[in-house]
Design an enzyme around this catalytic site. Structure first.
Site, PDB file in Angstrom:
ATOM      1  N   PRO A 101       0.805  -1.234   0.000  1.00 42.16           N
ATOM      2  CA  PRO A 101       0.000   0.000   0.000  1.00 42.16           C
ATOM      3  C   PRO A 101       0.832   1.275   0.000  1.00 42.16           C
ATOM      4  O   PRO A 101       0.441   2.262  -0.644  1.00 42.16           O
ATOM      5  CB  PRO A 101      -0.835  -0.110   1.277  1.00 42.16           C
ATOM      6  CG  PRO A 101      -0.124  -1.103   2.136  1.00 42.16           C
ATOM      7  CD  PRO A 101       0.534  -2.050   1.193  1.00 42.16           C
ATOM      8  N   ASP A 103       4.569   1.387  -0.508  1.00 41.10           N
ATOM      9  CA  ASP A 103       5.688   1.364  -1.460  1.00 41.10           C
ATOM     10  C   ASP A 103       5.231   1.407  -2.911  1.00 41.10           C
ATOM     11  O   ASP A 103       5.963   1.920  -3.769  1.00 41.10           O
ATOM     12  CB  ASP A 103       6.534   0.107  -1.241  1.00 41.10           C
ATOM     13  CG  ASP A 103       7.178   0.066   0.138  1.00 41.10           C
ATOM     14  OD1 ASP A 103       7.313   1.149   0.753  1.00 41.10           O
ATOM     15  OD2 ASP A 103       7.524  -1.034   0.599  1.00 41.10           O
ATOM     16  N   SER A 110       2.297  11.564  -0.871  1.00 42.50           N
ATOM     17  CA  SER A 110       2.063  11.758   0.554  1.00 42.50           C
ATOM     18  C   SER A 110       0.582  12.060   0.720  1.00 42.50           C
ATOM     19  O   SER A 110      -0.067  12.544  -0.218  1.00 42.50           O
ATOM     20  CB  SER A 110       2.897  12.934   1.070  1.00 42.50           C
ATOM     21  OG  SER A 110       2.402  13.434   2.300  1.00 42.50           O
ATOM     22  N   THR A 158     -40.878  48.502  -3.989  1.00 43.51           N
ATOM     23  CA  THR A 158     -39.591  48.758  -3.340  1.00 43.51           C
ATOM     24  C   THR A 158     -39.859  48.957  -1.855  1.00 43.51           C
ATOM     25  O   THR A 158     -40.901  49.508  -1.481  1.00 43.51           O
ATOM     26  CB  THR A 158     -38.893  50.012  -3.925  1.00 43.51           C
ATOM     27  OG1 THR A 158     -39.755  51.140  -3.776  1.00 43.51           O
ATOM     28  CG2 THR A 158     -38.573  49.821  -5.405  1.00 43.51           C
ATOM     29  N   HIS A 159     -38.945  48.499  -1.021  1.00 38.10           N
ATOM     30  CA  HIS A 159     -39.148  48.537   0.434  1.00 38.10           C
ATOM     31  C   HIS A 159     -40.410  47.773   0.833  1.00 38.10           C
ATOM     32  O   HIS A 159     -41.028  48.079   1.864  1.00 38.10           O
ATOM     33  CB  HIS A 159     -39.232  49.979   0.959  1.00 38.10           C
ATOM     34  CG  HIS A 159     -38.077  50.839   0.557  1.00 38.10           C
ATOM     35  ND1 HIS A 159     -36.952  50.984   1.332  1.00 38.10           N
ATOM     36  CD2 HIS A 159     -37.865  51.582  -0.559  1.00 38.10           C
ATOM     37  CE1 HIS A 159     -36.098  51.796   0.718  1.00 38.10           C
ATOM     38  NE2 HIS A 159     -36.624  52.166  -0.438  1.00 38.10           N
ATOM     39  N   SER A 289     -51.280  20.950   4.019  1.00 35.43           N
ATOM     40  CA  SER A 289     -51.545  20.939   5.457  1.00 35.43           C
ATOM     41  C   SER A 289     -52.196  19.629   5.874  1.00 35.43           C
ATOM     42  O   SER A 289     -53.001  19.055   5.143  1.00 35.43           O
ATOM     43  CB  SER A 289     -52.473  22.105   5.826  1.00 35.43           C
ATOM     44  OG  SER A 289     -52.876  22.019   7.179  1.00 35.43           O
ATOM     45  N   SER A 290     -51.821  19.190   7.075  1.00 32.39           N
ATOM     46  CA  SER A 290     -52.433  17.972   7.618  1.00 32.39           C
ATOM     47  C   SER A 290     -53.743  18.274   8.337  1.00 32.39           C
ATOM     48  O   SER A 290     -54.475  17.366   8.710  1.00 32.39           O
ATOM     49  CB  SER A 290     -51.456  17.311   8.604  1.00 32.39           C
ATOM     50  OG  SER A 290     -51.194  18.182   9.691  1.00 32.39           O
ATOM     51  N   LYS A 295     -55.444  23.329   1.399  1.00 30.27           N
ATOM     52  CA  LYS A 295     -54.318  24.262   1.459  1.00 30.27           C
ATOM     53  C   LYS A 295     -53.157  23.748   0.613  1.00 30.27           C
ATOM     54  O   LYS A 295     -52.808  22.577   0.651  1.00 30.27           O
ATOM     55  CB  LYS A 295     -53.860  24.441   2.904  1.00 30.27           C
ATOM     56  CG  LYS A 295     -52.927  25.635   3.122  1.00 30.27           C
ATOM     57  CD  LYS A 295     -52.675  25.826   4.619  1.00 30.27           C
ATOM     58  CE  LYS A 295     -52.024  27.164   4.907  1.00 30.27           C
ATOM     59  NZ  LYS A 295     -50.725  27.321   4.254  1.00 30.27           N
ATOM     60  N   ASN A 297     -49.092  24.807  -0.421  1.00 27.89           N
ATOM     61  CA  ASN A 297     -47.980  25.663  -0.004  1.00 27.89           C
ATOM     62  C   ASN A 297     -46.876  25.733  -1.061  1.00 27.89           C
ATOM     63  O   ASN A 297     -46.733  24.816  -1.870  1.00 27.89           O
ATOM     64  CB  ASN A 297     -47.402  25.146   1.312  1.00 27.89           C
ATOM     65  CG  ASN A 297     -48.391  25.231   2.453  1.00 27.89           C
ATOM     66  OD1 ASN A 297     -49.227  26.135   2.482  1.00 27.89           O
ATOM     67  ND2 ASN A 297     -48.309  24.298   3.386  1.00 27.89           N
ATOM     68  N   GLU A 302     -39.689  26.810  -0.470  1.00 26.45           N
ATOM     69  CA  GLU A 302     -39.213  26.557   0.892  1.00 26.45           C
ATOM     70  C   GLU A 302     -37.998  25.639   0.888  1.00 26.45           C
ATOM     71  O   GLU A 302     -37.032  25.847   1.632  1.00 26.45           O
ATOM     72  CB  GLU A 302     -40.352  25.983   1.730  1.00 26.45           C
ATOM     73  CG  GLU A 302     -41.456  26.996   1.989  1.00 26.45           C
ATOM     74  CD  GLU A 302     -42.729  26.378   2.536  1.00 26.45           C
ATOM     75  OE1 GLU A 302     -42.733  25.165   2.842  1.00 26.45           O
ATOM     76  OE2 GLU A 302     -43.734  27.112   2.658  1.00 26.45           O
TER      77      GLU A 302
END
Length: 434
Positions: A101, A103, A110, A158-159, A289-290, A295, A297, A302
């Site tokens: 392994p 030699d 290295s 904007t903002h 949703s459960s 619903k 999403n 996400e």
């Protein structure tokens, strides 16, 4: 035995193991040119090919949390290749004969130069096979949407407040440019990733190698991967610092910032369906949703924003690791490459998922877009050149206070006629310079 940290989920990433297979094959070929027995060299090459192909993955149990040079993993690779070569030659496993392994498999090498070489090979392959294709796919889908939405005029924000109009296509064109720049930044970091440390051996001097070994190994790796690898210009830098990986991680961090903005915009523009902005209709992929029936999403948004957050965290770890190269060797190598590969894979995969499960199916809710635009007080900005800022502001504030339209308020205040308002306030004329 000595690093029982984290379990199987913390094992050295398989791309690093495969990269080692490529490197060990290349080194054996070059060592054969320098006199290594052809029988031994060929056995090493065959065994190394199996490592590179992922056929021996189960034989690499070591975790990332080991010596910072990656020595344990380099020796894991050397011993697996040695024993597989011995097996091929009909020898006894564990005997180190006829293939040793150190030699033979590790000849002229290295851990200090092989591990960073494998790091760069693995990172480059992941970038080309996963990250850049994912970003290109997202770019093309966003560009198609930008063209599809070119004629849809909407109110700008904007903002987070109402602003003047633009087209939905213009808004999406910003996303297209962000992803285009992301690919440009990543490609710009790659020339330093293509530089390989192989040939530097223990401290960068090249002790126990032959003249030309470094260049020939890099050329072999380039031929095996089809990527433009070259030997590092300075082996001391290649061992002691990993600025190239910090740079690549930085480009991915910037990409994560871009994707966070894009995904957030799309999910907020798609918020609703009745109490949000509702300008975009996002694909309905699964129940959201459960407990709340019906619903849906923005799950792809996400997922992408969580990936972005993880990549930002990965970059912090890479930054800390990269800043801690002490004297002739950086000893944060395994942690750094784990995080770089993690970021590349997550970003590439997430871009594909986001594209296929969200972007291509986005629709414009033109009825809602038109309603919001026509109700916006910021259309009053078009009156500035005609009646001045102060009078235009008076119209907007009065209209908002009284709950009336801009046109009715402007006429009531005596600042202009109905005909003048209709002539001067046209959203389609507010989309660029005159």
């Amino acid at each position: 035995m000595n690093f029982k940290i984290g379990g199987v989920t913390e094992r050295m990433p398989i791309p690093v193991i495969k990269a080692f297979g490529i490197l060990k094959r290349a080194a054996a070929e070059v060592n054969q040119d320098y006199g290594l027995d052809s029988k031994i060299a060929n056995a090493i090459m065959k065994a190394a090919d199996e490592v590179a192909e992922g056929k021996l993955n189960d034989h690499f149990p070591l975790v990332v949390w080991q010596t910072g040079s990656g020595t344990q993993t380099n020796m894991n690779v050397n011993e697996v290749i040695s024993n597989r070569a011995i097996e091929m030659l009909g020898g006894e496993l564990g005997s180190k004969k006829p293939v040793h392994p150190n030699d033979h498999v590790n000849k002229s090498q290295s851990s200090n130069d092989t591990f960073p070489t494998a790091m760069h090979i693995a990172a480059a392959v992941e970038v080309h096979e996963v990250l850049l294709p994912g970003l290109q796919k997202l770019h093309d889908a966003l560009e198609a949407k930008s063209k599809e939405f070119a004629q849809i005029i909407k109110i700008g924000r904007t903002h987070t407040q109402d602003a003047v109009p633009l087209t939905l296509g213009q808004e999406f064109s910003g996303y297209v440019q962000q992803v285009k720049y992301a690919m440009t930044r990543i490609k710009a970091a790659m020339p330093r990733i293509y530089e390989l440390a192989a040939g530097g051996t223990a401290v960068g001097t090249g002790l126990n190698t032959r003249i030309g070994f470094a260049e020939k190994v890099a050329a072999k790796v380039a031929a095996l991967t089809g990527l433009p690898f070259v030997t590092a210009a300075n082996k001391f830098e290649a061992l002691a610092a990993h600025d190239a990986l910090v740079e690549l991680s930085g480009a991915m961090n910037t990409t994560a910032c871009s994707l966070m903005k894009i995904a957030n915009d799309i999910r907020f523009l798609g918020s609703g369906p009745r109490s949000g902005l509702g300008e975009l209709i996002l694909p309905e992929n699964e129940p959201g949703s459960s407990i709340m029936p019906g619903k849906v999403n923005p799950t792809q948004c996400e997922a992408l924003t969580m990936v972005a957050a993880q990549v930002m965290g990965n970059h912090v770890a890479v930054t800390v690791g990269g800043s801690n190269g002490h004297f002739e060797l950086n000893v944060f190598k395994p942690m750094m490459i784990k995080n770089v590969l993690h970021s590349a894979r997550l970003l590439g995969d997430a871009c594909v998922s986001f594209t296929e499960n969200c972007v291509v199916g986005i629709q414009a809710n033109t009825e809602r877009i038109n309603k919001l635009m026509n109700e916006s007080l910021m259309l009053v900005t078009a009156l500035n050149p005609h009646i001045g800022y102060d009078k235009a502001a008076k119209i907007a504030k009065t209209a908002h206070k009284n709950g009336s339209t801009l046109k009715a308020t402007a006429i009531e205040l005596g600042y202009l006629t109905a005909e003048q308002f209709d002539e001067w306030v046209k959203p389609k004329d507010m989309l660029g310079p005159k």
